[in-house]
Write a protein that holds these residues in place. Structure first.
Motif, PDB file in Angstrom:
ATOM      1  N   LEU A   1       3.714   3.978   4.468  1.00 18.88           N
ATOM      2  CA  LEU A   1       2.693   3.984   5.513  1.00 18.88           C
ATOM      3  C   LEU A   1       3.337   4.755   6.743  1.00 18.88           C
ATOM      4  CD1 LEU A   1       2.490  -0.114   5.302  1.00 18.88           C
ATOM      5  CD2 LEU A   1       0.926   1.877   4.475  1.00 18.88           C
TER       6      LEU A   1
ATOM      7  N   HIS B   1      -5.568  -3.744   4.179  1.00 21.14           N
ATOM      8  CA  HIS B   1      -5.716  -2.166   4.504  1.00 21.14           C
ATOM      9  C   HIS B   1      -7.378  -2.101   5.115  1.00 21.14           C
ATOM     10  CE1 HIS B   1      -5.141   2.048   3.954  1.00 21.14           C
ATOM     11  NE2 HIS B   1      -6.246   2.193   3.198  1.00 21.14           N
ATOM     12  N   TYR B   2      -8.140  -2.888   4.295  1.00 24.61           N
ATOM     13  CA  TYR B   2      -9.716  -2.910   4.580  1.00 24.61           C
ATOM     14  C   TYR B   2      -9.801  -3.179   5.875  1.00 24.61           C
ATOM     15  CZ  TYR B   2     -14.639  -4.450   4.843  1.00 24.61           C
ATOM     16  OH  TYR B   2     -15.916  -4.575   5.044  1.00 24.61           O
TER      17      TYR B   2
ATOM     18  N   PRO C   1       1.443   0.603   9.157  1.00 25.13           N
ATOM     19  CA  PRO C   1       0.196   0.654   8.252  1.00 25.13           C
ATOM     20  C   PRO C   1      -0.301   2.159   8.486  1.00 25.13           C
ATOM     21  CG  PRO C   1      -0.112  -0.233  10.416  1.00 25.13           C
ATOM     22  CD  PRO C   1       1.073  -0.213  10.427  1.00 25.13           C
ATOM     23  N   ASN C   2      -0.910   2.650   7.240  1.00 21.98           N
ATOM     24  CA  ASN C   2      -1.393   4.011   7.062  1.00 21.98           C
ATOM     25  C   ASN C   2      -2.893   3.895   7.404  1.00 21.98           C
ATOM     26  OD1 ASN C   2      -2.137   6.534   6.575  1.00 21.98           O
ATOM     27  ND2 ASN C   2      -1.103   6.744   4.544  1.00 21.98           N
ATOM     28  N   VAL C   3      -3.527   4.144   8.607  1.00 27.43           N
ATOM     29  CA  VAL C   3      -4.961   3.982   8.635  1.00 27.43           C
ATOM     30  C   VAL C   3      -5.277   5.623   8.970  1.00 27.43           C
ATOM     31  CG1 VAL C   3      -5.064   1.782   9.109  1.00 27.43           C
ATOM     32  CG2 VAL C   3      -4.308   3.298  11.073  1.00 27.43           C
TER      33      VAL C   3
ATOM     34  N   CYS D   1      -7.802   5.760   4.487  1.00 28.87           N
ATOM     35  CA  CYS D   1      -8.875   4.859   4.335  1.00 28.87           C
ATOM     36  C   CYS D   1     -10.237   5.138   3.684  1.00 28.87           C
ATOM     37  CB  CYS D   1      -9.606   4.733   5.921  1.00 28.87           C
ATOM     38  SG  CYS D   1      -8.093   3.476   6.890  1.00 28.87           S
TER      39      CYS D   1
ATOM     40  N   GLU E   1      -4.555  -5.326  -0.175  1.00 27.15           N
ATOM     41  CA  GLU E   1      -5.910  -4.295  -0.185  1.00 27.15           C
ATOM     42  C   GLU E   1      -6.828  -5.036   0.888  1.00 27.15           C
ATOM     43  OE1 GLU E   1      -3.399  -3.888  -3.738  1.00 27.15           O
ATOM     44  OE2 GLU E   1      -4.314  -5.805  -2.527  1.00 27.15           O
TER      45      GLU E   1
ATOM     46  N   PRO F   1       0.843  -1.174   0.068  1.00 26.36           N
ATOM     47  CA  PRO F   1      -0.040  -0.037  -0.089  1.00 26.36           C
ATOM     48  C   PRO F   1       0.922   1.214   0.037  1.00 26.36           C
ATOM     49  CG  PRO F   1      -0.528  -1.402   1.583  1.00 26.36           C
ATOM     50  CD  PRO F   1       0.590  -1.915   0.992  1.00 26.36           C
TER      51      PRO F   1
ATOM     52  N   CYS G   1      -8.603  -0.647   8.277  1.00 28.25           N
ATOM     53  CA  CYS G   1      -9.402   0.541   8.391  1.00 28.25           C
ATOM     54  C   CYS G   1     -10.916   0.625   9.361  1.00 28.25           C
ATOM     55  CB  CYS G   1      -9.752   1.029   6.978  1.00 28.25           C
ATOM     56  SG  CYS G   1      -8.249   1.823   6.130  1.00 28.25           S
TER      57      CYS G   1
END
Length: 376
Positions: A6, A337-338, A367-369, A374, A334, A3, A341
């Protein structure tokens, strides 16, 4: 591809710092009745210093491609860890522009590992570890005496296929495509099966490797597999997780509908040293400070890295790493990430410290949340 670059999570204003929230008694420790020695981990402050000095923040800023070319060829070295940069690369190899991210990741791994493992109190040898940690390590290192290598297996990082390869190399299976249920113990030799002097000899003279994966993607894979498909795990872990973390669950839940946030809450309350191997941090499974691995392969480049290892150990040409089955759908960036988020941000802040050494030592971005990420 991973992703977007991050971003580390920051505690909300007024919230408790990471790792300071009250904890339940870990389920695994309650079952085992173990007090255990303190974990051999640097403080979070020391970790921040190490991250800054090792270039991890630079890597997070840049992002790392998952689709990379195989590592440049180099012969296995029994005098040092080649992947740490102590063994020279052969001459005549040129890296094109696509290898720059690989060079960054190798450099981050090398320098971070040296910084972490060089701290006072960190193990230099398996016999520096407390008994429980050493037992876990030796039970996860597989031995091939015929081809003189040691492989530390990490569940949910293609370890079943590696065990299949070892059985082919040992002459137990005819080929890697034989259709049978994998027995994870029979016809395999573990370091734990050997005497101390035999262990020391192999650690000193054999080629040593392991494979790693994005820590949270590995957790998602374990969650989907164990709680979605395996009745034993639903009954042993899932039912207890639902009882503990779901209001009004009742005394006898089936355990087959554990949510991902409930699984994360369970991990927050678990002692990493006593976790089930499918979600135990790689640091505790393979102890990269106590064992000087010659190579660390990546799940993101599994086939190329695995076949490169087979070339290095001089496996017969007909032995190849099994191809991924057409029906298999691994946990993807992906999908991860779902799930992240849709998990409470504060919960992620509590889980990440458990796996922070896996992120840093093996050069995986955090992780980038953020709301922006998101809602993309």
């Amino acid at each position: 591809m991973f992703p977007r670059p991050l971003t580390p999570l920051a505690a909300p204003k007024g919230a408790e710092p990471l790792g300071r929230t009250p904890r339940r008694a870990p389920l695994s420790r309650a079952r085992a009745g173990l007090g255990g020695p303190p974990l051999l981990l640097p403080s979070m402050l020391m970790f921040a210093v190490i991250v800054a000095s090792s270039g991890l923040l630079l890597m997070i800023e840049r992002g790392i491609l998952a689709e990379m070319k195989p590592l440049p060829l180099h012969p296995p070295s029994h005098k040092g860890a080649a992947w740490r940069g102590t063994a020279p690369k052969p001459g005549g190899l040129s890296l094109d522009a696509g290898d720059s991210d690989l060079q960054v990741r190798e450099d981050v791994r090398n320098r971070t590992l040296r910084a972490v493992c060089g701290q006072p109190g960190m193990p230099r040898d398996p016999w520096d570890l407390p008994v429980g940690q050493r037992r876990t390590l030796l039970r996860h290192i597989l031995v091939s005496d015929r081809y003189r290598f040691l492989y530390c297996y990490v569940p949910k990082v293609a370890c079943s296929n590696w065990k299949r390869v070892l059985k082919v190399l040992a002459g137990v299976l005819d080929n890697v495509d034989v259709r049978l249920k994998m027995d994870h113990r029979s016809d395999l030799v573990f370091l734990a099966d050997l005497r101390p002097e035999e262990i020391r000899y192999r650690l000193q003279h054999y080629f040593k490797f392991l494979f790693v994966r994005d820590p949270l993607e590995r957790l998602l894979s374990a969650y989907r597999n164990k709680f979605g498909e395996i009745r034993e795990y639903q009954q042993r872990y899932g039912a207890e997780i639902v009882r503990r973390y779901r209001a009004g669950a009742g005394p006898s839940p089936a355990g087959d509908d554990v949510t991902f946030p409930e699984f994360l809450r369970y991990l927050v309350d678990e002692d990493p040293e006593h976790m089930n191997e499918h979600w135990m941090p790689v640091y505790h499974l393979c102890q990269p400070c106590a064992v000087h691995y010659d190579f660390v392969g990546s799940y993101e480049r599994l086939e190329a890295d695995a076949n490169q290892v087979l070339e290095w150990v001089r496996a017969p040409p007909h032995v190849r790493f099994p191809a991924r089955q057409a029906w298999y759908r691994p946990a993807s960036p992906e999908s991860l990430h779902y799930h992240l988020c849709n998990a409470p941000r504060a919960l992620l802040q509590d889980v990440l410290p458990k796996y922070i050494l896996d992120f840093s030592l093996f050069a995986y971005p955090l992780p980038n949340v953020t709301k922006e990420a998101c809602h993309q």
